[in-house]
Design an enzyme around this catalytic site. Structure first.
Site, PDB file in Angstrom:
ATOM      1  N   LYS A 133     -17.467  10.156  -5.471  1.00  0.00           N
ATOM      2  CA  LYS A 133     -16.696  11.240  -6.340  1.00  0.00           C
ATOM      3  C   LYS A 133     -15.173  10.961  -6.785  1.00  0.00           C
ATOM      4  O   LYS A 133     -14.717  11.575  -7.550  1.00  0.00           O
ATOM      5  CB  LYS A 133     -16.524  12.460  -5.606  1.00  0.00           C
ATOM      6  CG  LYS A 133     -15.546  12.397  -4.325  1.00  0.00           C
ATOM      7  CD  LYS A 133     -15.906  13.697  -3.336  1.00  0.00           C
ATOM      8  CE  LYS A 133     -15.524  13.597  -1.933  1.00  0.00           C
ATOM      9  NZ  LYS A 133     -15.796  14.558  -0.991  1.00  0.00           N
ATOM     10  N   ARG A 134     -14.662   9.817  -6.440  1.00  0.00           N
ATOM     11  CA  ARG A 134     -13.464   9.441  -6.907  1.00  0.00           C
ATOM     12  C   ARG A 134     -13.558   8.724  -8.570  1.00  0.00           C
ATOM     13  O   ARG A 134     -12.589   8.974  -9.343  1.00  0.00           O
ATOM     14  CB  ARG A 134     -13.011   8.029  -6.426  1.00  0.00           C
ATOM     15  CG  ARG A 134     -12.538   8.371  -4.814  1.00  0.00           C
ATOM     16  CD  ARG A 134     -11.262   7.456  -4.603  1.00  0.00           C
ATOM     17  NE  ARG A 134     -10.832   7.883  -3.172  1.00  0.00           N
ATOM     18  CZ  ARG A 134     -10.455   7.146  -2.178  1.00  0.00           C
ATOM     19  NH1 ARG A 134     -10.363   5.855  -2.630  1.00  0.00           N
ATOM     20  NH2 ARG A 134     -10.105   7.481  -1.140  1.00  0.00           N
TER      21      ARG A 134
END
Ligand code: GLU
Length: 528
Positions: free
Chosen positions: A256-257
């Protein structure tokens, strides 16, 4: 020859947002079972009692249902092999663990955390595998009786061979060889009497008559322990099929970065579930070409995929989850599968409906003077990335670097908020202000811009409630990107320092640390 009904399962751990990787694995389990007239079931693996939450379980079920996958058995629909929630099966695991103690495959272990730490350090220094090998004693029930009666903390561990190698058979990968020295004496029952993932999932796969375990490749290294368990119980092992992990366009593990990983984000951003499912079907699999063609179609329905599916055509090269390609496919669905009236119906299903308006209008009423004020005022609720000037993220009190730092911290803090509503989000943001020594009204403007696109807008926490957790967090990522575009990108060195500071100031000792690392809560943790 007797062919048992094919039975597959998705076994999510309810410890965070519904992850896109869960939908991907669920899809292949679903399609494989359907293709062969089998059954697909859903089991909740909530053996991690600290990180599991009922909100996460609800969100995962809702997200999988939204995307169009239905299970034949599960905690919500029941079935002949229930309960389908592991926290309701503790006695089953305990009884099975007893059997392993009796047969000498498992033992009581009284090693203390200090001993285990020292052991690990020693092995590391000696350049050896650090998995625990039972050297602090393997106690039988008779030997352990007095200590157990005295209340000595203990766990139950599975014995494992010290030498040689374990051969695992994977349908797609063939024989996988794993040296036994890399396989530790796995804890089966924790000190609190709860099972670990390994024990619970093997016992359940057997009792639920699972014939094919289709799961992510990150579980390959657990397979030797599972094999030991099947052998110890004298059970047949299901066929193993480890799917390749989804990757970011730069080929790193999907995180999700770099990309949104929450299914809720995709729903809120207005992706069509059938387009997202179609796209997940293109990860690791391609539709077979028609005679005379070299490539199959990229656009296909779930029914078409089932009819054409062949698990042996799954390819192992790391599939790339590319949001731009997903956008392209979603756009094709909007254009090619909908006339304007049908599209209008989809918009209504999505967010242009009374339910959403009746939540938004009370926020608008104190501020609107004309009906024509309403749509511009609420546009950010219906957007993915609101349009705004990145410079508006910089305030008198907070320069660009300070804003980026606070947004980063807010993102971590908001990842821990559950349930998600205006009270809980307000409490989280107030806590940040307090820890940072800021007034709430000094911190709010940057959040207003990040979330809504404008320095003043509808009430922030109400808006965050309507946007939902996944989209609200996404907005913070967009704001960080916007700051990056005007020279306030956090270097990896700054990020490390902020993370360190965050752990010290915000996290109670030893709690929630995996979440702080950014991707610990996505179901890929070693605890199942
Ligand atoms: N609970 C595990 C997960 O969240 C399931 C792994 C498995 O399929 O065995 O991925």
């Amino acid at each position: 020859m007797h062919h048992p009904t094919i039975r597959t399962r998705i076994a999510p751990s309810p410890t965070g947002d519904p992850h896109i990787g869960t939908a991907y694995i669920a899809l292949f389990n679903y399609v494989f079972a359907r293709r062969h007239g089998g059954r697909f079931l859903l089991r909740i693996e909530d053996t991690d009692r600290v990180r599991s939450t009922p909100e996460s379980e609800r969100a995962i079920l809702a997200a999988l249902r939204w995307i169009g996958l239905a299970w034949d058995e599960g905690p919500d629909v029941g079935g002949p092999h229930g309960p389908y929630r592991q926290s309701e099966r503790t006695e089953i695991y305990r009884a099975h663990c007893e059997r392993l103690i009796d047969s000498g495959h498992a033992y009581y272990c009284f090693a203390t955390p200090e001993q285990l730490d020292a052991y690990r350090r020693e092995r590391l220094q000696a350049g050896k595998a650090t998995g625990y090998d039972g050297s602090f004693g393997m106690w039988t029930r008779a030997e352990a009786r007095a200590r157990i009666a005295a209340g000595d903390p203990h766990v139950i561990r599975l014995k494992a061979p010290a030498e040689g190698e374990c051969v695992i058979h994977d349908r797609l990968r063939g024989a996988i060889r794993i040296p036994w020295e890399n396989v530790d004496h796995q804890v089966l029952l924790k000190a609190d009497g709860h099972p670990t993932y390994h024990l619970a999932s093997v016992v359940d796969d057997h009792l639920m008559e699972i014939t094919h375990v289709i799961r992510g490749e990150e579980w390959i290294n657990s397979a030797p322990k599972h094999k030991l368990l099947y052998e110890a119980f004298g059970w047949e092992m299901p066929e193993l099929i480890h799917m390749p992990l989804l990757r970011n366009p730069d080929r790193s593990k999907l995180s999700k970065r770099k990309n949104p990983t929450s299914i809720d984000y995709y729903r809120q951003a207005g992706y069509l579930p059938e387009a997202l499912l179609n796209y997940l079907g293109l990860m690791a699999w391609t539709y077979p070409p028609a005679p005379g063609e070299t490539e199959g179609p990229e656009m296909f329905s779930l029914e078409e995929m089932i009819a054409a599916f062949d698990i042996d055509r799954v390819s192992l090269g790391g599939p790339i989850f590319d949001p731009r390609k997903l956008n392209w496919l979603n756009g094709r669905y909007l254009r090619e599968k909908h006339d304007p009236a049908a599209l209008l119906a989809r918009l209504r299903d999505w967010m242009l409906n009374d339910g959403v308006w009746l939540r938004a209008l009370p926020l608008v009423q104190p501020r609107a003077e004309k009906l024509s004020d309403v749509v511009p005022m609420t546009a950010f609720l219906f957007a993915d990335r609101p349009a705004y000037d990145p410079h508006s993220l910089i305030q008198k009190k907070l320069d660009g670097d300070a804003a980026a730092r606070l947004l980063r911290i807010a993102l971590w803090e908001l990842e821990r908020v559950t349930p998600w509503n205006k009270e809980t989000t307000k409490a989280a943001i107030s806590r940040i202000a307090q820890i940072e020594g800021l007034k709430l009204r000094e911190l709010m403007p940057v959040l207003f811009v990040a979330l809504t696109g404008a320095p003043a807008s509808l009430p922030l926490f109400d808006s965050m409630e309507i946007l939902g957790a996944a989209m609200s967090r996404r907005r913070l990522v967009y704001a960080l990107e916007a700051l990056g575009s005007i020279g306030h990108e956090l270097s990896s060195r700054q990020l490390k320092a902020i993370e360190q500071e965050y752990r010290e100031k915000y996290l109670e000792q030893g709690k929630g640390e995996t979440q702080a690392a950014g991707d610990g809560a996505d179901g890929s943790g070693a605890e199942g």
